[in-house]
Write an enzyme that holds these catalytic residues in place. Structure first.
Site, PDB file in Angstrom:
ATOM      1  N   GLY A  62       0.846  -1.194   0.000  1.00 25.57           N
ATOM      2  CA  GLY A  62       0.000   0.000   0.000  1.00 25.57           C
ATOM      3  C   GLY A  62       0.873   1.233   0.000  1.00 25.57           C
ATOM      4  N   TYR A 105       4.054  -3.006   2.456  1.00 28.44           N
ATOM      5  CA  TYR A 105       3.329  -2.384   3.576  1.00 28.44           C
ATOM      6  C   TYR A 105       2.832  -3.468   4.538  1.00 28.44           C
ATOM      7  CZ  TYR A 105      -0.304   0.459   5.897  1.00 28.44           C
ATOM      8  OH  TYR A 105      -1.096   1.108   6.812  1.00 28.44           O
ATOM      9  N   GLU A 154       4.353 -10.497  -6.684  1.00 27.84           N
ATOM     10  CA  GLU A 154       3.276 -10.623  -7.663  1.00 27.84           C
ATOM     11  C   GLU A 154       3.617 -10.041  -9.033  1.00 27.84           C
ATOM     12  OE1 GLU A 154       3.440  -8.755  -5.030  1.00 27.84           O
ATOM     13  OE2 GLU A 154       2.417  -6.835  -5.204  1.00 27.84           O
ATOM     14  N   SER A 195     -26.448  -8.696 -24.507  1.00 28.28           N
ATOM     15  CA  SER A 195     -25.906  -7.796 -25.526  1.00 28.28           C
ATOM     16  C   SER A 195     -25.180  -8.553 -26.626  1.00 28.28           C
ATOM     17  CB  SER A 195     -24.926  -6.827 -24.871  1.00 28.28           C
ATOM     18  OG  SER A 195     -23.759  -7.542 -24.473  1.00 28.28           O
ATOM     19  N   GLY A 196     -24.868  -9.825 -26.364  1.00 31.38           N
ATOM     20  CA  GLY A 196     -24.064 -10.571 -27.329  1.00 31.38           C
ATOM     21  C   GLY A 196     -22.587 -10.525 -26.970  1.00 31.38           C
ATOM     22  N   GLY A 197     -22.231  -9.681 -25.974  1.00 33.13           N
ATOM     23  CA  GLY A 197     -20.847  -9.659 -25.493  1.00 33.13           C
ATOM     24  C   GLY A 197     -20.593 -10.880 -24.615  1.00 33.13           C
ATOM     25  N   VAL A 198     -19.323 -11.075 -24.242  1.00 29.82           N
ATOM     26  CA  VAL A 198     -18.952 -12.283 -23.506  1.00 29.82           C
ATOM     27  C   VAL A 198     -19.706 -12.391 -22.171  1.00 29.82           C
ATOM     28  CG1 VAL A 198     -17.026 -13.549 -22.482  1.00 29.82           C
ATOM     29  CG2 VAL A 198     -16.633 -12.118 -24.475  1.00 29.82           C
ATOM     30  N   SER A 253     -22.530 -10.985 -20.718  1.00 30.25           N
ATOM     31  CA  SER A 253     -23.966 -11.283 -20.647  1.00 30.25           C
ATOM     32  C   SER A 253     -24.276 -12.625 -21.309  1.00 30.25           C
ATOM     33  CB  SER A 253     -24.804 -10.149 -21.238  1.00 30.25           C
ATOM     34  OG  SER A 253     -24.550  -9.973 -22.602  1.00 30.25           O
TER      35      SER A 253
END
Ligand code: XMP
Length: 513
Positions: free
Chosen positions: A55, A83, A171, A224-227, A229
């Site tokens: 942090g 941190y 990370e 919507s046709g997107g991934v 939804s």
């Protein structure tokens, strides 16, 4: 709520989502929880291990985020990062000191003796540092587990109480042994098992949806046709097939063939009772003459809600609204740093559940985008749908600069299709996070045959990114650009010039509006 795994206490480091990604990639569930959350919140998920994140604060600063002291007394392995290390030192009775030069960048790490945390990691490998303060006196029970040329306590360990801490950031990729270190902590020290995968998630999510609807009711979803939804639709269809109605709003701002492909997949292939709303007239009517990007978004958001509400009102017994919220959105909204400033108002359907008095179902809230794609494959969605680039809610309206009309939509649709087809054909589509064509509101002089032309310009955009928050322009091979350019100019009437966008985000955004 999903149980088990690693609780990551979030103290605000820019790298925190990366810690979560790394652990999920190992097949272990984890959650980011605000660093100052009460111990009861952490115990809700019954974690097998805890990570205290990095942090930006100094642990002695008055307003620095502090963990609930009871967390540090839990009989669970704890790893403090940066941190988080300083918190362990401070609360255990050690001493942290500022006033040193800020250390930012690579450092070589050495270990005085073998330790569980550094097991299998060679001396002298590169770790990534980013800190001002440092631990100058370890708490009782700890010994130094690593040092660098300039930092005597670069890591410390209390192997009896299973407390470990590192000053560097395991990370990030620049810490070349970071993955091994996190694995040592999660598997050898924490004793966790790699049990997190999309197949078990699928059955748990389905069970959860059935429980939420165990008293009856019906779910609707804006598809919507997107991934995102699409994956929610496939999950709901499997969980409660007779009580789920997807609603697809064709706003007239979609790409070529998009409506047909959504109807074919969900209605014909899956057999869902899909409702399509033909909204092109309304949307284009309201957008006529509007050139301001924010105004376009607001209008599209409003008309969407109006049409969606109207369609939903005709369905009997609706009790729940499903949404494809993902984990990064959740993290953004619970982080104590607060949601980032609005640059563009993205959330087109914000406020809808309250307005309609519906309960919200968000079955993807725990997932990152690549996990959603994996789940989509698991649920049998077509690969082309699962690996699709993101597409904004306001559609082509924010890719036609200036006012939106049918003629321009026709030009942009053709150019975009040629561009996308080429990316698929040449095998580079999956190297790109998002690519699209933009129609500029200018005309330029050209010559075709012996004729002078005065036609439009198409800009091609392609970016690489992991989350859309930052992005770099894709270094497209010049031969590819040459072919795409000549195909568009030859085949799309009204376009005589093509340019390629070489801006990163920041300072540009991904979309042009
Ligand atoms: P920007 O342009 O802000 O885009 O860099 C980041 C990502 O968000 C998408 N985007 C939107 N998505 N409604 C959406 O649902 C919007 O109004 C909107 N504007 C941008 C963009 O396509 C990119 O993936």
């Amino acid at each position: 709520m999903i149980k088990g795994g690693v609780a990551i206490l979030d103290f605000g480091s820019q790298y925190n989502q990366l810690i979560a990604r790394r652990i999920r990639e190992m097949g272990v569930y984890c959650e980011l929880i605000p660093g100052n959350a009460p111990v009861s919140r952490i115990l809700e998920m019954s974690p097998g291990a805890i990570i205290l994140s990095g942090g930006p604060s100094s642990v002695y600063a008055e307003d620095s985020p502090q963990p609930d002291p009871a967390v540090l007394d839990l009989e669970l392995p704890i790893l403090g990062i940066c941190y988080g290390m300083q918190l362990l030192a401070l609360h255990g009775g050690g001493r942290v000191q500022g006033g040193f030069d800020r250390e930012y960048g690579p450092a070589r790490l050495f270990y005085p003796e073998a330790s569980l945390l550094f097991d299998g990691i060679e001396d002298g490998l590169q770790a990534w540092m980013s800190h001002g303060d440092r631990v100058v006196q370890m708490p009782p029970g700890y010994s130094a587990a690593a040092h660098t040329d300039s930092l005597p306590i670069a890591a410390m360990a209390d192997p009896v109480r299973l407390r470990f801490a590192v000053q560097f950031h395991p990370e990030v990729n620049h810490t070349v042994f970071g993955d091994r270190l996190l694995r040592n902590f999660v598997f050898s020290i924490g004793g966790l098992k790699p049990e997190w995968n999309m197949s078990t998630f699928r059955s748990r999510a389905i069970q959860h949806i059935r429980e939420r609807l165990s008293h009856g009711g019906r779910v609707i979803l804006g598809l919507s046709g997107g991934v995102d939804s699409s994956v929610v639709a496939a999950l709901l269809h499997e969980a409660v097939p007779d009580r789920f109605t997807p609603i697809f709003v064709d706003n007239g701002l979609l790409r070529k063939g998009e409506r047909e492909s959504v109807e074919e997949t969900f209605r014909d292939h899956f057999g869902m009772p899909l409702i399509t709303i033909d909204g092109a007239e309304e949307f284009l009517g309201e957008l006529a003459g509007v050139t301001d990007p924010e105004m376009k978004r607001k209008i599209i958001g409003r008309v969407f809600i109006e049409l969606f509400e109207k369609a939903a009102g005709r369905i009997d017994g609706v009790t729940h609204l499903a949404q494809g919220t993902l984990y990064p959105d959740v993290i953004e909204s619970i982080s104590f740093k607060g949601p980032s400033a609005t640059i563009k108002s993205h959330h087109n359907v914000g406020g809808l559940p309250e307005r309609m008095n519906l309960e919200l179902l968000e079955p993807l809230r725990e997932l990152f985008k690549d996990e959603v794609r994996e789940l989509g494959r698991e649920l049998g969605l077509p690969e082309a749908m699962v690996s699709r680039h993101p597409f904004p809610g306001p559609g082509l309206a924010v890719r036609i600069l200036g006012d939106v009309n049918r003629e321009d939509l026709h030009i942009l649709r053709q150019a975009d299709r040629i561009y996308m087809d080429y990316l698929h054909e040449s095998g580079i589509y999956d190297e790109i996070w998002q690519a699209f064509a933009v129609l500029l509101p200018v005309r330029t002089v050209g010559v075709m045959g012996d004729q002078r032309t005065y036609d439009r310009v198409i800009a091609l955009r392609a970016v690489t990114s992991t989350d859309g928050m930052t992005a770099d322009w894709y270094r497209m091979d010049l031969e590819h650009l040459a072919k795409i350019s000549s195909r568009i100019v030859n085949r799309v009437k009204g376009v005589s010039r093509i340019v390629y966008d070489v801006s990163s985000k920041p300072p540009g955004t991904i979309e042009w509006e």
